[in-house]
Design an enzyme around this catalytic site. Structure first.
Site, PDB file in Angstrom:
ATOM      1  N   GLY A  86       4.887  -4.756   7.477  1.00 26.73           N
ATOM      2  CA  GLY A  86       3.538  -4.812   6.932  1.00 26.73           C
ATOM      3  C   GLY A  86       3.607  -4.895   5.425  1.00 26.73           C
ATOM      4  N   ALA A  87       2.432  -4.775   4.787  1.00 23.60           N
ATOM      5  CA  ALA A  87       2.398  -4.872   3.339  1.00 23.60           C
ATOM      6  C   ALA A  87       3.070  -3.666   2.694  1.00 23.60           C
ATOM      7  CB  ALA A  87       0.970  -5.005   2.855  1.00 23.60           C
ATOM      8  N   GLU A  88       2.901  -2.477   3.275  1.00 24.20           N
ATOM      9  CA  GLU A  88       3.467  -1.316   2.601  1.00 24.20           C
ATOM     10  C   GLU A  88       4.496  -0.566   3.433  1.00 24.20           C
ATOM     11  OE1 GLU A  88       0.867   1.859   1.608  1.00 24.20           O
ATOM     12  OE2 GLU A  88      -0.136   1.906   3.521  1.00 24.20           O
ATOM     13  N   ALA A  89       4.637  -0.907   4.707  1.00 23.13           N
ATOM     14  CA  ALA A  89       5.574  -0.160   5.538  1.00 23.13           C
ATOM     15  C   ALA A  89       6.303  -1.082   6.502  1.00 23.13           C
ATOM     16  CB  ALA A  89       4.821   0.907   6.327  1.00 23.13           C
ATOM     17  N   ASP A 114      -9.537   1.798   5.404  1.00 22.63           N
ATOM     18  CA  ASP A 114      -9.029   0.423   5.529  1.00 22.63           C
ATOM     19  C   ASP A 114      -9.421  -0.151   6.888  1.00 22.63           C
ATOM     20  OD1 ASP A 114      -7.768  -1.926   4.930  1.00 22.63           O
ATOM     21  OD2 ASP A 114      -5.732  -1.164   5.154  1.00 22.63           O
TER      22      ASP A 114
END
Lengths: 219, 337
Positions: A11-14, A125
């Site tokens: 994902g974008a952060e994980a 989110d």
């Protein structure tokens, strides 16, 4: 640890890995270092989000909302271990389900957001990429609480729903308007018509603060 | 051979009065502009519009002289009808309408934000990028889907450029805003050592800068000696927020390219951060060169040309300015799904 497991998705952060935890199929969600950020700054944000997500997942579970069970948390590796939910992202479901099914599912999303807000939880989110339609139970599970918070304020509820509206407009633009009406109908069935109307006008107000809006509301 | 189509474009949405000429054969033929620079404070819409009125005839004439053309030889005139500051928009619109009526040229409406994206694509060669458009007036993350540029993230209050400029102005380090090629905040930040905690506000795919600005200004008023550290902290928070939401949008949309445009694209620090982030996702990163990243007339001419070739014109009597014309309201017929 995580390196030996199967990478589910980036994902974008994980990074999400599929593994086992005490005999259960589990997702290891590891927040990874972002090389564009200063390392201290980066660590602070990752720890904050990891803790935040763990707390809110628990709070949501206690409130009877469908979320993956939280098995474990490791702040050193900024990893949380979650129950694996087998299913598809709501985003993909809506893209293929046809209008009628999509609207029905969005009504349910409205019910869930209503329950969330009624329990003092702001998701932070709300997009259709953060909802999983379970293939075994047919229920919607909420994930990705890293940007959420505990709050009872109308403002925060409005921002939360405004995000969902934006997500519908950018990703499901052909049914966005009808779809959001269904979300609000579900929301209203949980929160009551008064709260729903209040949050509706709050969303309008939030929109009117944006840079370019067709009409500004006078206060 | 197809006939070459020539469009003259006029930009006047904010501090820049620009005139560009685009051709269906050779893209951009010329790009002339004059930028209103306030002696103190920010852009005053009336004063900016007076600047535009003063320079307009000379800028248009210089553009035509540069390509050795008479105004009768152009095929159409395009104008940015919005979004932007009312008094400024009216100057460009008036000039364009006058040309349209007097020389009997079709008038083409252009959305300023669409123009930033289209000139960026034309110049960088990116085909289907996620667009990060950051300027004094705009902070938008957008990508093409379903016939339009959809907005995947934006600021919930003030724009990134406005946030940086206001901070610089209030602390007295600007004007000038640009020192040795750097924004004055970037310039001071290079001398900072420690990153202080400030509000980092990411809401889903949106950002909010007003809290960051207020907190940074408060820090400064408490201890002006800390200016370098405050600038470093301020810009790290501000840039990291936009890079994070860009990363989310990249993951969400699955696009393989990222285009940085708008005046803040001039910041080497922001460019570097986005480049690193894109490398992580195997996405191609391109930044629009400054001449075309900031407001300019060439982007209006070029987008006007694309619009005109798709048969879109506007009758003069309906060519109202639209101060709040949103990017995602505009159909993009020249792009296929």
């Amino acid at each position: 640890m995580a390196e030996t497991m199967k990478l589910l998705s980036k994902g974008a952060e994980a990074h999400l890995y599929l593994g086992e935890f005490l005999g259960y199929r589990a997702v290891f969600k590891r927040r990874i270092r972002k090389p564009y950020r200063d390392s201290k700054f980066d660590r602070k944000i990752r720890i904050k989000r990891t803790l935040n997500e763990a707390r809110l997942l628990n709070a949501a579970a206690m409130a009877g909302i469908n979320v993956p069970a939280l098995f474990d948390i490791n702040l050193n590796t900024t990893t949380i271990v979650l129950e694996f939910i087998d299913g598809i992202l709501l985003k993909d479901y809506i893209m293929n389900a046809g209008t009628e099914n999509s609207l029905r599912i969005l009504y349910e999303v409205g019910l869930i957001v209503g329950r969330l807000h009624r329990s003092g939880i702001i998701h932070g989110d709300l997009t259709t990429s953060n909802m999983i339609l379970s293939s075994s139970s047919g229920r919607i599970y909420l994930i990705d609480f890293g940007l959420g918070e505990k709050s009872w304020e109308l403002e925060n509820r409005g921002v939360d729903l405004h995000l969902l509206l934006r997500a519908l407009e950018s990703t499901h633009y052909d049914i966005a308007e009808m779809g959001f009406k269904e979300v609000l109908r579900g929301y209203s069935d949980v929160m009551g018509i008064n709260e729903a109307l209040k949050v509706r006008s709050k969303i309008d107000e939030i929109r009117s603060r944006g840079r370019y809006v067709v009409k500004r509301i006078r206060h | 051979m197809e006939k070459e189509i020539i469009v003259l474009g006029i930009e006047s949405t904010a501090h820049t009065f620009g005139c560009g000429i685009a051709s269906s054969k050779n893209k951009i033929l010329t790009n002339v502009k004059s930028v209103y620079k306030p002696q103190r404070g920010g852009i005053h819409p009336r004063e900016a519009s007076q600047h535009h009125q003063k320079v307009a005839p000379f800028i248009v004439k210089r553009a035509l002289d540069n390509v050795g053309m008479d105004i009768r030889e152009i095929d159409a005139v395009a104008v940015a009808l919005g979004p932007g500051l009312g008094p400024c928009l009216r100057v460009g619109a008036t000039v364009a309408r006058a040309i349209s009526v007097h020389y009997n040229k079709p008038l083409i409406p252009v959305n300023h934000c669409v123009a930033h994206i289209e000139i960026g694509r034309a110049i960088t060669g990116l085909v289907d990028p996620l667009v990060v458009y950051v300027s004094g007036g705009n902070t938008i993350i957008s990508a093409f889907a379903g016939g339009r540029y959809r907005v995947f993230g934006e600021t919930l209050d003030i724009a990134l450029g406005n946030c940086l400029d206001t901070f610089a102005r209030e602390t007295g380090i600007a004007p000038p805003y640009i020192v040795e090629g750097y924004h004055v905040v970037d310039y001071w930040a290079e001398r900072g050592k420690e990153i202080i905690d400030l509000p980092y506000v990411v809401k889903g795919q949106d950002v909010s800068y007003s809290g960051l600005l207020t907190a940074a200004l408060r820090l400064y008023s408490e201890d002006p000696k800390k200016l370098p550290d405050i600038c470093l902290s301020f810009r790290e928070h501000a840039y990291n927020m936009i890079v994070e939401v860009a990363e989310r949008a990249l993951a969400h949309t699955g696009k393989r390219e990222l285009l940085l445009t708008g005046g803040v694209a001039a910041s080497p620090v922001l460019r570097e951060k986005l480049k690193i982030m894109c490398a992580d996702h195997n996405a191609t990163f391109r930044s629009v060169p400054l001449e075309y990243a900031g407001d300019n007339g060439a982007m209006i001419a070029w987008t006007g040309l694309l619009t005109y070739l798709n048969g879109v014109v506007i009758p003069v009597e309906k060519s109202f300015i639209k101060q709040r014309w949103r990017l995602d309201e505009v159909d993009i017929p020249w792009r296929k799904q």
